[in-house]
Motif scaffolding. Structure first.
Motif, PDB file in Angstrom:
ATOM      1  N   THR A  78     -10.753  -9.535   0.225  1.00  0.00           N
ATOM      2  CA  THR A  78      -9.647  -8.582   0.264  1.00  0.00           C
ATOM      3  C   THR A  78      -8.429  -9.284   0.852  1.00  0.00           C
ATOM      4  O   THR A  78      -8.447 -10.474   1.138  1.00  0.00           O
ATOM      5  N   SER A  79      -7.376  -8.521   1.031  1.00  0.00           N
ATOM      6  CA  SER A  79      -6.162  -8.999   1.691  1.00  0.00           C
ATOM      7  C   SER A  79      -5.870  -8.052   2.826  1.00  0.00           C
ATOM      8  O   SER A  79      -5.980  -6.827   2.671  1.00  0.00           O
ATOM      9  N   ALA A  84     -16.478  -9.412   6.920  1.00  0.00           N
ATOM     10  CA  ALA A  84     -16.139  -8.952   5.578  1.00  0.00           C
ATOM     11  C   ALA A  84     -17.330  -9.124   4.643  1.00  0.00           C
ATOM     12  O   ALA A  84     -17.950 -10.187   4.605  1.00  0.00           O
ATOM     13  N   ALA A 131     -12.658  -3.990  -3.048  1.00  0.00           N
ATOM     14  CA  ALA A 131     -12.583  -5.451  -3.038  1.00  0.00           C
ATOM     15  C   ALA A 131     -11.514  -5.950  -4.007  1.00  0.00           C
ATOM     16  O   ALA A 131     -11.298  -5.375  -5.075  1.00  0.00           O
ATOM     17  N   THR A 132     -10.852  -7.025  -3.617  1.00  0.00           N
ATOM     18  CA  THR A 132      -9.841  -7.638  -4.475  1.00  0.00           C
ATOM     19  C   THR A 132      -9.631  -9.096  -4.069  1.00  0.00           C
ATOM     20  O   THR A 132      -9.782  -9.446  -2.891  1.00  0.00           O
ATOM     21  N   THR A 133      -9.304  -9.912  -5.039  1.00  0.00           N
ATOM     22  CA  THR A 133      -8.914 -11.299  -4.743  1.00  0.00           C
ATOM     23  C   THR A 133      -7.401 -11.448  -4.802  1.00  0.00           C
ATOM     24  O   THR A 133      -6.875 -12.541  -4.592  1.00  0.00           O
ATOM     25  N   ASN A 177       0.837  -1.199   0.000  1.00  0.00           N
ATOM     26  CA  ASN A 177       0.000   0.000   0.000  1.00  0.00           C
ATOM     27  C   ASN A 177       0.873   1.251   0.000  1.00  0.00           C
ATOM     28  O   ASN A 177       2.056   1.205   0.345  1.00  0.00           O
ATOM     29  N   VAL A 217      -5.722  -2.928   5.186  1.00  0.00           N
ATOM     30  CA  VAL A 217      -6.451  -3.630   4.132  1.00  0.00           C
ATOM     31  C   VAL A 217      -5.855  -3.224   2.796  1.00  0.00           C
ATOM     32  O   VAL A 217      -5.375  -2.096   2.626  1.00  0.00           O
ATOM     33  N   LYS A 218      -5.849  -4.128   1.842  1.00  0.00           N
ATOM     34  CA  LYS A 218      -5.263  -3.863   0.533  1.00  0.00           C
ATOM     35  C   LYS A 218      -5.892  -2.605  -0.083  1.00  0.00           C
ATOM     36  O   LYS A 218      -7.114  -2.502  -0.212  1.00  0.00           O
ATOM     37  N   HIS A 253      -3.835 -11.541  -3.531  1.00  0.00           N
ATOM     38  CA  HIS A 253      -3.255 -11.763  -2.203  1.00  0.00           C
ATOM     39  C   HIS A 253      -1.849 -12.319  -2.345  1.00  0.00           C
ATOM     40  O   HIS A 253      -1.600 -13.200  -3.169  1.00  0.00           O
ATOM     41  N   LYS A 290     -15.490 -13.148   1.397  1.00  0.00           N
ATOM     42  CA  LYS A 290     -16.776 -12.606   1.811  1.00  0.00           C
ATOM     43  C   LYS A 290     -17.386 -13.482   2.902  1.00  0.00           C
ATOM     44  O   LYS A 290     -17.400 -14.711   2.787  1.00  0.00           O
ATOM     45  N   PHE A 345     -13.703  -0.458   1.650  1.00  0.00           N
ATOM     46  CA  PHE A 345     -12.432  -0.741   0.977  1.00  0.00           C
ATOM     47  C   PHE A 345     -12.731  -1.192  -0.446  1.00  0.00           C
ATOM     48  O   PHE A 345     -13.890  -1.441  -0.809  1.00  0.00           O
TER      49      PHE A 345
END
Length: 307
Positions: free
Chosen positions: A69-70, A65, A157-159, A47, A116-117, A161, A97, A155
């Motif tokens: 996210t990561s 959540a 959202a993202t997968t 980040n 958080v990412k 990681h 989620k 935040f």
């Protein structure tokens, strides 16, 4: 996408690196009490260094959540669990989620950081999201409020990681009693006996300690000056009030004051102090300004090497 706050915890605040450029107007900086723990959280996730995080004091926080996210957890070990499975600080975790993240009571230290990412997506006030409750600035609402049950922490959202762990040698020892400091120009007003008292005695952290400052209790230091013309107060200033019991001024300190100041704890020393609970013992370790600068350079280099 966001975290839903199921339990708000004892004191959970949104923080970034602080609100700078306004002290001449009486506005303090705020920011993370343990700066290096905060910086490591963002570094672990790649980040921006100033990305907003949660500062979790004493735990008792539960989040759910609403999207993947990561995250990274740094700072104190507050007995965190992910879906009731114990997890450790100073590393990253993938979040799906519906996952439930809980911080319990302190095992080691006092304040943990949750990054958080991409950072928490919160609107800044005067260029910062740092929460200063006393000044009603920053935080989720912009009005300096602590996190409450039912709040939504947004935040992106993202997968994506990447499993990362902080190098062992970069993790602070929160059981360390030595708090590094540098002397101020007013240190010369202390007698030789008072100087010996400052560096040879232990001090207990009192219950009258908070983000504004840590009040200590030990053998009194009298000093020759009972007051000075009010002047600006730097982060980490060690004030000597009339009762001779030192006060270390930290992130939410007032911007001016008229008590003599024996010196300043370093940014790293302030982080160590901020992890102490009432009743914990500390002692001051004197560094030269050059040594303090070298200490900070070394720690910032460790961060840049990870990045």
């Amino acid at each position: 996408m966001a975290f839903n706050v199921i339990k708000s915890g004892v004191l959970t605040l949104v923080q970034d690196l602080g609100r700078h450029g306004y002290q001449h107007l009486g506005v303090t900086t705020g920011g993370p009490m343990d700066e290096f723990a905060f910086r490591w959280g963002n570094a672990l996730l790649s980040n921006h260094a100033n990305a907003a995080q949660l500062e979790i004091t004493f735990g008792m926080l539960t989040l759910e959540a609403q999207a993947p996210t990561s995250i990274a957890i740094t700072g104190a070990d507050l007995g965190a669990t992910l879906n009731n499975k114990a997890i450790l600080p100073w590393q990253t975790y993938a979040i799906k989620k519906g996952d439930v993240l809980t911080f319990n009571q302190p095992k080691l230290g006092l304040r943990a950081y949750l990054a958080v990412k991409g950072g928490l997506q919160i609107t800044p006030v005067l260029g910062s999201v740092a929460t200063v409750m006393r000044e009603a600035l920053g935080g989720l609402s912009g009005k300096g409020e602590k996190i409450q049950k039912g709040d939504i922490l947004p935040f992106v959202a993202t997968t994506e990681h990447q499993q990362r762990i902080t190098p062992r040698l970069a993790i602070p020892n929160y059981e360390q009693q030595n708090i590094p400091m540098v002397m101020s120009y007013q240190f010369t007003t202390l007698s030789g006996l008072d100087r010996a008292r400052l560096f040879c005695n232990e001090y207990a952290v009192t219950a009258a300690s908070d983000r504004m400052g840590y009040r200590l209790s030990g053998e009194a230091i009298q000093g020759d000056k009972k007051g000075i013309i009010s002047e600006g107060i730097a982060y980490g200033s060690i004030q000597l009030p009339n009762d001779g019991q030192p006060i270390v001024l930290l992130r939410d300190r007032q911007t001016i004051g008229g008590y003599p100041k024996m010196g300043c704890v370093t940014s790293f020393g302030g982080g160590l102090l901020a992890q102490k609970k009432p009743g914990d013992m500390i002692n001051f370790q004197c560094l030269s300004l050059n040594q303090a600068e070298q200490e900070r350079t070394r720690k910032m280099t460790q961060l840049s090497q990870l990045r």
